[in-house]
Design a protein around this motif. Structure first.
Motif, PDB file in Angstrom:
ATOM      1  N   SER A 380       0.812  -1.221   0.000  1.00  0.00           N
ATOM      2  CA  SER A 380       0.000   0.000   0.000  1.00  0.00           C
ATOM      3  C   SER A 380       0.844   1.268   0.000  1.00  0.00           C
ATOM      4  CB  SER A 380      -0.941   0.012   1.210  1.00  0.00           C
ATOM      5  OG  SER A 380      -0.184   0.051   2.404  1.00  0.00           O
ATOM      6  N   ASP A 434       3.138  -6.195   6.764  1.00  0.00           N
ATOM      7  CA  ASP A 434       3.001  -7.265   7.766  1.00  0.00           C
ATOM      8  C   ASP A 434       2.302  -8.497   7.195  1.00  0.00           C
ATOM      9  OD1 ASP A 434       0.614  -5.852   7.601  1.00  0.00           O
ATOM     10  OD2 ASP A 434       0.327  -5.657   9.771  1.00  0.00           O
ATOM     11  N   SER A 436       2.488  -9.409   3.790  1.00  0.00           N
ATOM     12  CA  SER A 436       3.430 -10.005   2.833  1.00  0.00           C
ATOM     13  C   SER A 436       4.549 -10.764   3.537  1.00  0.00           C
ATOM     14  CB  SER A 436       4.043  -8.912   1.960  1.00  0.00           C
ATOM     15  OG  SER A 436       3.038  -8.253   1.233  1.00  0.00           O
TER      16      SER A 436
HETATM   17  C1  LIG Z   1       0.486 -15.106  -3.065  1.00  0.00           C
HETATM   18  C2  LIG Z   1      -0.495 -14.011  -2.933  1.00  0.00           C
HETATM   19  N1  LIG Z   1      -1.573 -14.163  -2.141  1.00  0.00           N
HETATM   20  C3  LIG Z   1      -2.457 -13.160  -2.005  1.00  0.00           C
HETATM   21  C4  LIG Z   1      -2.286 -11.987  -2.685  1.00  0.00           C
HETATM   22  C5  LIG Z   1      -3.317 -10.892  -2.588  1.00  0.00           C
HETATM   23  N2  LIG Z   1      -2.761  -9.729  -1.888  1.00  0.00           N
HETATM   24  C6  LIG Z   1      -2.264  -8.670  -2.563  1.00  0.00           C
HETATM   25  S1  LIG Z   1      -1.745  -7.466  -1.552  1.00  0.00           S
HETATM   26  C7  LIG Z   1      -2.192  -8.344  -0.187  1.00  0.00           C
HETATM   27  C8  LIG Z   1      -2.035  -7.761   1.165  1.00  0.00           C
HETATM   28  C9  LIG Z   1      -0.683  -7.270   1.500  1.00  0.00           C
HETATM   29  O1  LIG Z   1      -0.732  -6.800   2.812  1.00  0.00           O
HETATM   30  P1  LIG Z   1       0.519  -6.191   3.506  1.00  0.00           P
HETATM   31  O2  LIG Z   1       1.732  -6.878   3.086  1.00  0.00           O
HETATM   32  O3  LIG Z   1       0.240  -6.114   4.964  1.00  0.00           O
HETATM   33  O4  LIG Z   1       0.626  -4.719   2.888  1.00  0.00           O
HETATM   34  P2  LIG Z   1      -0.328  -3.464   3.093  1.00  0.00           P
HETATM   35  O5  LIG Z   1      -1.304  -3.482   1.969  1.00  0.00           O
HETATM   36  O6  LIG Z   1      -0.964  -3.573   4.418  1.00  0.00           O
HETATM   37  O7  LIG Z   1       0.607  -2.303   2.944  1.00  0.00           O
HETATM   38  C10 LIG Z   1      -2.729  -9.579  -0.526  1.00  0.00           C
HETATM   39  C11 LIG Z   1      -3.191 -10.581   0.433  1.00  0.00           C
HETATM   40  C12 LIG Z   1      -1.153 -11.874  -3.521  1.00  0.00           C
HETATM   41  N3  LIG Z   1      -0.909 -10.775  -4.242  1.00  0.00           N
HETATM   42  N4  LIG Z   1      -0.282 -12.887  -3.629  1.00  0.00           N
END
Ligand SMILES: Cc1ncc(C[n+]2csc(CCOP(=O)(O)OP(=O)(O)O)c2C)c(N)n1
Ligand SMILES: [Mg+2]
Length: 536
Positions: A380, A434, A436
């Motif tokens: 994000s 958190d 990822s």
């Molecule tokens: C292997 C995989 N599973 C699920 C996703 C879907 N996905 C994309 S971004 C995301 C969330 C990432 O969250 P975080 O790392 O906490 O970052 P934030 O958006 O909170 O900054 C997910 C689950 C993906 N891209 N790849």
């Protein structure tokens, strides 16, 4: 007594000749016949889960600019690896992925841990997939795998080797061959491209990951300066190919049909070098190109050229093409200089608690060493990262090429191992969300074992923040599974042998980051942050 010449000894000699003496792997019974009496001049880099093994090898290959060798366990190990294999495919990383197959005599009866339809399993995310028809073909299969992986567009290949093949006698050494890893552009077509570029009133250059991969960073800068062109980063970069603090750099192009079209409005010509046209992500409809804009694409990847929605394409190694274009295009002195990217760098008046991502990046922009490398999977906050932590050197920004998360934590390990191999000493900074952080967290163990100079900064916003922004964009309220309470990230990292610390304030972050830089091993800094509304 001299060791008997077998498929195994001949193959190891071949691998040695090809410089493939590092094996990234996770072993099982079907691989032990290959790994037995592991030669002293080879190195086995153990990853505790196969998603990590692939991404470590991927980044290692990128940094060393050579193919890398991976050894996985039958279908189960390959299955765990597939998500990050997709990233290696999109990232054009030359990987030779191997896995052990059950004994040939058992295969007809579907034995335990057999890899049924082994060559089909990794498709379509490999360029070539093969199980040798005869044991004696194993070395030649490796030679062909190497050639396939390296030739443009580079990418992963897969070999399945039955476990009984390795001990078969084989007298003759492997025939070592070489192939080219670059293709030069067709002269006449490049000249026509150059003429169209020279005639453009207001050209936009869009540089994609292939440019940096080809070693074309300096050439890209020279072309932008000669043309006085506006430069944009191709959507969702997995490598940065142009200094993001350069006066010609206007920021990322966007990632939807509409935002890209809006961004290109006013340019009569867009020249996309080393990227797809385009790596679209959210579906926001619009014109594929604004009225009055033409598009040229230069890529070494015929699939990317064929799949472009608009424009005229030329197949070529981006570095060679830019070098040749430099000699062919007219000076752009008469053009107005582009407007550099705005960097408002706004911070809250009083420090926030929890911190905002810009406050975190504000600290890092002060304390990050100029030669450090960033591996980014903070989904994000990508816009804030470019604003605060621009990539200013070649080979110093990495991210997943596929959009699959769980790539960056192990990729940081691969970058640091690759740097160590080529005698480069620079800190690796992993900017990780958190969410990822959890997918390939086992790579932390490898990082700690090798005492790699990595500082992971984990943004602890307790959620999949970007998916909440997506839910707003796509008008899909009520999606479950977007909150992440109760993760003890520092404790987890400590369990894998890393230094780990929780921080709440900019002062603590600054202090801990500086300490981590001289710690001589891997540190995980968990920063409590507020969710960030992502720019989609
Ligand atoms: C292997 C995989 N599973 C699920 C996703 C879907 N996905 C994309 S971004 C995301 C969330 C990432 O969250 P975080 O790392 O906490 O970052 P934030 O958006 O909170 O900054 C997910 C689950 C993906 N891209 N790849
Ligand atoms: Mg998060």
């Amino acid at each position: 007594m001299a060791e008997q010449s077998t498929v195994r000894t001949v193959t190891y000699d071949l691998l040695r000749s090809l410089g493939l003496t590092t094996v990234f792997g996770n072993p099982g019974s079907t691989e032990q016949t290959f790994l037995q009496e592991f030669p002293g001049d080879f190195r086995y880099v153990l990853g505790l889960q196969e998603a990590s093994v692939i991404a470590m090898a991927d980044a290692f290959a990128q940094v060393t600019r050579r193919p890398a060798l991976v050894n996985l366990h039958s279908s189960a190990g390959l299955g765990n690896a597939l998500g990050n294999l997709v990233a290696a495919y999109h990232g054009n990383t030359p990987l030779i992925v191997t896995s052990g197959q059950q004994h040939r005599e058992l295969m007809i009866g579907e034995p335990y841990l057999g890899n049924r339809d082994a060559t089909t399993f990794p498709k379509p995310w490999v360029k070539w997939s093969y199980e040798p028809a005869r044991a004696q073909d194993v070395p030649e299969a490796f030679m062909r795998a190497y050639a396939m992986a390296l030739q443009p567009p580079a990418g992963p290949v897969f070999l399945s080797v039955p476990l009984d093949d390795w001990k078969q006698p084989l007298a003759s050494p492997a025939r070592i061959r070489t192939v080219s890893d670059r293709v030069a552009p067709e002269a006449g077509r490049l000249r026509r491209f150059a003429d169209r570029i020279s005639a453009s009133r207001r050209p936009a250059l869009v540089f994609g990951p292939e440019v940096d991969r080809a070693g074309g960073w300096d050439e890209a800068v020279a072309l932008a300066e000669k043309l006085r062109a506006s430069v944009y980063g191709a959507p969702l970069l997995d490598r940065a190919s142009f200094p993001e603090d350069h006066p010609c750099f206007r920021g990322p192009l966007g990632m939807s049909v509409k935002t890209i079209s809006d961004r290109l409005t006013g340019h009569d010509l867009a020249v996309v070098i080393g990227a797809e046209v385009f790596r679209y992500y959210p579906y926001v409809p619009g014109d594929y190109l604004p009225a009055g804009t033409e598009l040229l694409q230069i890529t070494a990847d015929p699939e990317a050229a064929a799949a472009a929605r608009v424009g005229d394409a030329l197949l070529a190694d981006p570095k060679i093409a830019i070098e040749e274009l430099l000699a062919l295009v007219a000076d752009g002195d008469a053009r107005t200089a582009p407007e550099p990217m705005a960097r408002p760098r706004l911070l809250p008046q009083v420090p926030s608690r929890p911190l905002t991502p810009p406050e975190v990046y504000g600290v890092l922009s002060r304390v990050r060493p100029p030669d450090s490398v960033i591996v980014n999977e903070s989904t994000s906050t990508m816009a804030q990262q470019i604003e605060w932590l621009p990539t200013v050197r070649t080979g110093s920004f990495f991210a997943t090429a596929s959009g699959g998360i769980g790539w960056a934590v192990p990729a940081a390990v691969g970058v640091a191992l690759g740097d160590r191999d080529r005698g480069v000493s620079r800190p690796v900074i992993g900017l990780i969300g958190d969410g990822s952080f959890q997918y390939s967290v086992q790579a932390l163990w490898t990082a700690a074992q090798y005492q790699l100079p990595i500082v992971y900064v984990v943004m602890r916003n307790n959620e999949y923040s970007i998916l909440k922004s997506f839910a707003v964009l796509e008008e899909t309220p009520g999606v479950p599974g977007l909150d992440l309470p109760g993760l003890g990230i520092a404790a987890m990292a400590g369990g894998f042998g890393c230094r780990a610390v929780d921080v709440e304030t900019t002062e603590e972050l600054e202090q801990e980051f500086k300490t981590a830089l001289s710690a001589g091993t891997t540190t995980v800094i968990v920063v409590r942050t507020q969710p960030q509304q992502a720019m989609l």
